[in-house]
Design a protein around this motif. Structure first.
Motif, PDB file in Angstrom:
ATOM      1  N   VAL A  46     -18.236 -13.188  38.272  1.00 43.55           N
ATOM      2  CA  VAL A  46     -17.844 -14.574  38.567  1.00 43.55           C
ATOM      3  C   VAL A  46     -18.173 -14.878  40.025  1.00 43.55           C
ATOM      4  O   VAL A  46     -18.239 -13.972  40.857  1.00 43.55           O
ATOM      5  CB  VAL A  46     -16.333 -14.825  38.303  1.00 43.55           C
ATOM      6  CG1 VAL A  46     -15.977 -14.563  36.848  1.00 43.55           C
ATOM      7  CG2 VAL A  46     -15.443 -13.993  39.224  1.00 43.55           C
ATOM      8  N   LYS A  47     -18.374 -16.152  40.313  1.00 43.10           N
ATOM      9  CA  LYS A  47     -18.648 -16.534  41.706  1.00 43.10           C
ATOM     10  C   LYS A  47     -17.394 -16.398  42.539  1.00 43.10           C
ATOM     11  O   LYS A  47     -17.437 -15.989  43.695  1.00 43.10           O
ATOM     12  CB  LYS A  47     -19.173 -17.965  41.750  1.00 43.10           C
ATOM     13  CG  LYS A  47     -20.642 -18.041  41.364  1.00 43.10           C
ATOM     14  CD  LYS A  47     -21.257 -19.360  41.811  1.00 43.10           C
ATOM     15  CE  LYS A  47     -22.726 -19.398  41.414  1.00 43.10           C
ATOM     16  NZ  LYS A  47     -23.134 -20.726  40.955  1.00 43.10           N
ATOM     17  N   SER A  48     -16.265 -16.777  41.946  1.00 43.37           N
ATOM     18  CA  SER A  48     -15.030 -16.774  42.720  1.00 43.37           C
ATOM     19  C   SER A  48     -13.826 -16.516  41.809  1.00 43.37           C
ATOM     20  O   SER A  48     -13.681 -17.158  40.759  1.00 43.37           O
ATOM     21  CB  SER A  48     -14.900 -18.143  43.418  1.00 43.37           C
ATOM     22  OG  SER A  48     -13.567 -18.597  43.416  1.00 43.37           O
TER      23      SER A  48
ATOM     24  N   ASP B 158     -10.824 -17.160  42.640  1.00 45.56           N
ATOM     25  CA  ASP B 158      -9.947 -18.332  42.789  1.00 45.56           C
ATOM     26  C   ASP B 158     -10.263 -19.393  41.747  1.00 45.56           C
ATOM     27  O   ASP B 158      -9.382 -20.115  41.295  1.00 45.56           O
ATOM     28  CB  ASP B 158     -10.099 -18.941  44.188  1.00 45.56           C
ATOM     29  CG  ASP B 158      -9.434 -18.077  45.248  1.00 45.56           C
ATOM     30  OD1 ASP B 158      -8.616 -17.205  44.870  1.00 45.56           O
ATOM     31  OD2 ASP B 158      -9.745 -18.256  46.436  1.00 45.56           O
ATOM     32  N   GLU B 159     -11.537 -19.461  41.369  1.00 42.86           N
ATOM     33  CA  GLU B 159     -11.956 -20.438  40.376  1.00 42.86           C
ATOM     34  C   GLU B 159     -11.776 -19.872  38.958  1.00 42.86           C
ATOM     35  O   GLU B 159     -11.368 -20.587  38.041  1.00 42.86           O
ATOM     36  CB  GLU B 159     -13.438 -20.763  40.634  1.00 42.86           C
ATOM     37  CG  GLU B 159     -14.103 -21.639  39.618  1.00 42.86           C
ATOM     38  CD  GLU B 159     -15.615 -21.694  39.854  1.00 42.86           C
ATOM     39  OE1 GLU B 159     -16.120 -22.806  39.992  1.00 42.86           O
ATOM     40  OE2 GLU B 159     -16.274 -20.634  39.916  1.00 42.86           O
ATOM     41  N   ALA B 160     -12.072 -18.576  38.778  1.00 40.27           N
ATOM     42  CA  ALA B 160     -12.106 -17.987  37.431  1.00 40.27           C
ATOM     43  C   ALA B 160     -10.707 -17.647  36.899  1.00 40.27           C
ATOM     44  O   ALA B 160     -10.435 -17.857  35.718  1.00 40.27           O
ATOM     45  CB  ALA B 160     -12.981 -16.733  37.445  1.00 40.27           C
TER      46      ALA B 160
ATOM     47  N   PRO C  78      -7.691 -19.009  37.214  1.00 39.04           N
ATOM     48  CA  PRO C  78      -6.960 -20.102  36.553  1.00 39.04           C
ATOM     49  C   PRO C  78      -7.520 -20.457  35.174  1.00 39.04           C
ATOM     50  O   PRO C  78      -6.764 -20.818  34.283  1.00 39.04           O
ATOM     51  CB  PRO C  78      -7.113 -21.285  37.528  1.00 39.04           C
ATOM     52  CG  PRO C  78      -7.330 -20.650  38.857  1.00 39.04           C
ATOM     53  CD  PRO C  78      -8.123 -19.402  38.570  1.00 39.04           C
ATOM     54  N   PHE C  79      -8.839 -20.315  34.968  1.00 36.96           N
ATOM     55  CA  PHE C  79      -9.401 -20.564  33.633  1.00 36.96           C
ATOM     56  C   PHE C  79      -8.839 -19.561  32.629  1.00 36.96           C
ATOM     57  O   PHE C  79      -8.367 -19.942  31.551  1.00 36.96           O
ATOM     58  CB  PHE C  79     -10.931 -20.486  33.663  1.00 36.96           C
ATOM     59  CG  PHE C  79     -11.537 -20.513  32.281  1.00 36.96           C
ATOM     60  CD1 PHE C  79     -11.674 -21.714  31.595  1.00 36.96           C
ATOM     61  CD2 PHE C  79     -11.930 -19.333  31.653  1.00 36.96           C
ATOM     62  CE1 PHE C  79     -12.194 -21.746  30.306  1.00 36.96           C
ATOM     63  CE2 PHE C  79     -12.454 -19.355  30.360  1.00 36.96           C
ATOM     64  CZ  PHE C  79     -12.586 -20.562  29.688  1.00 36.96           C
TER      65      PHE C  79
ATOM     66  N   GLU D  28     -15.766 -10.311  41.398  1.00 40.75           N
ATOM     67  CA  GLU D  28     -16.272 -11.209  42.445  1.00 40.75           C
ATOM     68  C   GLU D  28     -16.892 -10.347  43.534  1.00 40.75           C
ATOM     69  O   GLU D  28     -16.271  -9.378  43.992  1.00 40.75           O
ATOM     70  CB  GLU D  28     -15.109 -12.031  43.032  1.00 40.75           C
ATOM     71  CG  GLU D  28     -15.530 -12.932  44.191  1.00 40.75           C
ATOM     72  CD  GLU D  28     -14.338 -13.478  44.980  1.00 40.75           C
ATOM     73  OE1 GLU D  28     -13.626 -14.357  44.475  1.00 40.75           O
ATOM     74  OE2 GLU D  28     -14.124 -12.994  46.114  1.00 40.75           O
TER      75      GLU D  28
END
Ligand code: ZN
Length: 134
Positions: free
Chosen positions: A13-15, A17-19, A21-22, A58
Protein backbone atom coordinates in the motif's frame (compact mmCIF):
# COMPACT_ATOMS: atom_id res chain seq x y z
CA UNK A 1 7.27 -29.99 3.15
CA UNK A 2 3.81 -29.71 4.63
CA UNK A 3 1.78 -26.51 4.28
CA UNK A 4 -0.95 -26.17 6.90
CA UNK A 5 -2.64 -22.98 5.66
CA UNK A 6 -2.08 -19.58 4.09
CA UNK A 7 -0.40 -17.71 6.93
CA UNK A 8 -0.85 -14.30 5.34
CA UNK A 9 -1.27 -12.37 2.13
CA UNK A 10 1.09 -9.41 1.78
CA UNK A 11 -0.40 -6.33 0.15
CA UNK A 12 1.68 -3.31 -0.84
CA UNK A 13 0.00 0.00 0.00
CA UNK A 14 1.12 3.58 -0.50
CA UNK A 15 0.12 4.59 2.99
CA UNK A 16 -1.11 2.72 6.06
CA UNK A 17 -2.94 5.89 7.14
CA UNK A 18 -5.01 5.59 4.00
CA UNK A 19 -5.30 1.77 3.83
CA UNK A 20 -6.04 0.83 7.47
CA UNK A 21 -9.35 2.79 7.61
CA UNK A 22 -10.53 0.96 4.45
CA UNK A 23 -9.85 -2.46 6.00
CA UNK A 24 -11.39 -1.42 9.33
CA UNK A 25 -14.34 0.73 8.33
CA UNK A 26 -15.34 -0.75 5.00
CA UNK A 27 -14.30 -4.41 5.33
CA UNK A 28 -14.93 -4.47 9.09
CA UNK A 29 -11.60 -6.09 10.02
CA UNK A 30 -9.62 -5.06 13.08
CA UNK A 31 -5.98 -3.99 12.87
CA UNK A 32 -4.36 -5.80 15.83
CA UNK A 33 -0.73 -4.84 15.28
CA UNK A 34 1.44 -2.29 13.52
CA UNK A 35 5.09 -3.15 13.34
CA UNK A 36 8.13 -1.73 11.57
CA UNK A 37 10.47 -4.33 10.04
CA UNK A 38 13.63 -2.29 9.48
CA UNK A 39 15.34 -5.21 7.75
CA UNK A 40 12.73 -5.13 4.95
CA UNK A 41 12.27 -1.34 5.08
CA UNK A 42 8.54 -1.60 5.68
CA UNK A 43 5.90 -0.73 8.20
CA UNK A 44 3.27 -3.48 8.46
CA UNK A 45 -0.32 -3.59 9.68
CA UNK A 46 -1.99 -6.93 10.48
CA UNK A 47 -5.60 -8.09 10.31
CA UNK A 48 -6.93 -11.58 11.09
CA UNK A 49 -9.28 -13.30 8.67
CA UNK A 50 -9.84 -16.77 10.14
CA UNK A 51 -6.48 -18.57 10.26
CA UNK A 52 -5.09 -16.22 7.64
CA UNK A 53 -3.83 -12.68 8.07
CA UNK A 54 -3.71 -9.71 5.80
CA UNK A 55 -0.34 -7.98 6.04
CA UNK A 56 -0.39 -4.44 4.67
CA UNK A 57 3.07 -3.23 3.71
CA UNK A 58 4.01 0.44 3.54
CA UNK A 59 7.51 1.24 2.35
CA UNK A 60 9.78 3.27 4.60
CA UNK A 61 12.39 3.66 1.84
CA UNK A 62 11.78 4.25 -1.91
CA UNK A 63 14.80 2.01 -2.64
CA UNK A 64 13.44 -0.84 -0.48
CA UNK A 65 11.63 -3.87 -1.93
CA UNK A 66 8.10 -2.49 -1.41
CA UNK A 67 9.12 1.01 -2.55
CA UNK A 68 10.40 -0.46 -5.81
CA UNK A 69 7.39 -2.76 -6.20
CA UNK A 70 4.96 0.16 -5.92
CA UNK A 71 7.01 2.25 -8.31
CA UNK A 72 6.98 -0.54 -10.93
CA UNK A 73 3.55 -2.08 -10.47
CA UNK A 74 1.58 0.22 -8.20
CA UNK A 75 -0.10 -0.92 -4.98
CA UNK A 76 -1.63 -4.40 -4.84
CA UNK A 77 -1.00 -8.02 -3.86
CA UNK A 78 2.71 -8.49 -3.24
CA UNK A 79 3.16 -12.03 -1.91
CA UNK A 80 1.51 -15.13 -0.48
CA UNK A 81 2.93 -16.73 2.65
CA UNK A 82 2.37 -20.39 3.47
CA UNK A 83 2.63 -21.70 7.01
CA UNK A 84 5.09 -24.59 7.31
CA UNK A 85 6.44 -26.43 10.33
CA UNK A 86 10.11 -25.82 9.71
CA UNK A 87 11.23 -23.00 7.42
CA UNK A 88 14.84 -24.11 6.98
CA UNK A 89 13.86 -27.71 6.19
CA UNK A 90 11.28 -26.44 3.70
CA UNK A 91 13.80 -24.15 1.98
CA UNK A 92 16.29 -27.02 1.70
CA UNK A 93 13.65 -29.29 0.22
CA UNK A 94 12.47 -26.62 -2.23
CA UNK A 95 16.03 -25.96 -3.38
CA UNK A 96 16.58 -29.70 -3.89
CA UNK A 97 13.49 -29.62 -6.12
CA UNK A 98 15.07 -26.93 -8.28
CA UNK A 99 13.30 -23.89 -6.86
CA UNK A 100 15.37 -20.72 -6.91
CA UNK A 101 15.45 -19.13 -3.45
CA UNK A 102 15.75 -15.51 -2.43
CA UNK A 103 16.58 -16.63 1.12
CA UNK A 104 18.80 -19.69 1.44
CA UNK A 105 17.94 -19.90 5.12
CA UNK A 106 15.19 -18.43 7.23
CA UNK A 107 15.40 -14.92 8.65
CA UNK A 108 13.35 -12.95 11.14
CA UNK A 109 10.16 -11.46 9.77
CA UNK A 110 7.25 -9.61 11.34
CA UNK A 111 5.65 -11.13 14.45
CA UNK A 112 8.90 -12.92 15.32
CA UNK A 113 8.30 -15.59 12.68
CA UNK A 114 11.03 -17.30 10.74
CA UNK A 115 10.52 -16.51 7.04
CA UNK A 116 12.05 -17.29 3.66
CA UNK A 117 11.19 -16.05 0.18
CA UNK A 118 11.21 -18.07 -3.04
CA UNK A 119 12.06 -16.39 -6.31
CA UNK A 120 8.97 -15.52 -8.41
CA UNK A 121 10.79 -16.81 -11.53
CA UNK A 122 10.60 -20.27 -9.93
CA UNK A 123 7.01 -19.98 -8.71
CA UNK A 124 5.08 -19.04 -11.87
CA UNK A 125 5.27 -15.34 -11.13
CA UNK A 126 3.93 -15.39 -7.58
CA UNK A 127 6.32 -14.09 -4.95
CA UNK A 128 6.00 -16.86 -2.37
CA UNK A 129 7.06 -16.93 1.27
CA UNK A 130 7.21 -19.83 3.69
CA UNK A 131 6.96 -18.96 7.34
CA UNK A 132 6.71 -20.66 10.68
CA UNK A 133 7.81 -20.64 14.29
CA UNK A 134 10.81 -22.88 13.56
ZN1 ZN B 1 5.00 -11.81 4.35
Amino acid sequence: MKISHIEHIGIAVKSLDEAVPFYENILGLKCYAIEEVTDQRVKTAFFRVGDTKIELLESTDPEGPIGKFIENKGPGIHHIAYAVEDVNDSLTELEQNGVRLIDKTGRKGAEGLNIGFLHPKSTLGVLTEVCGKE
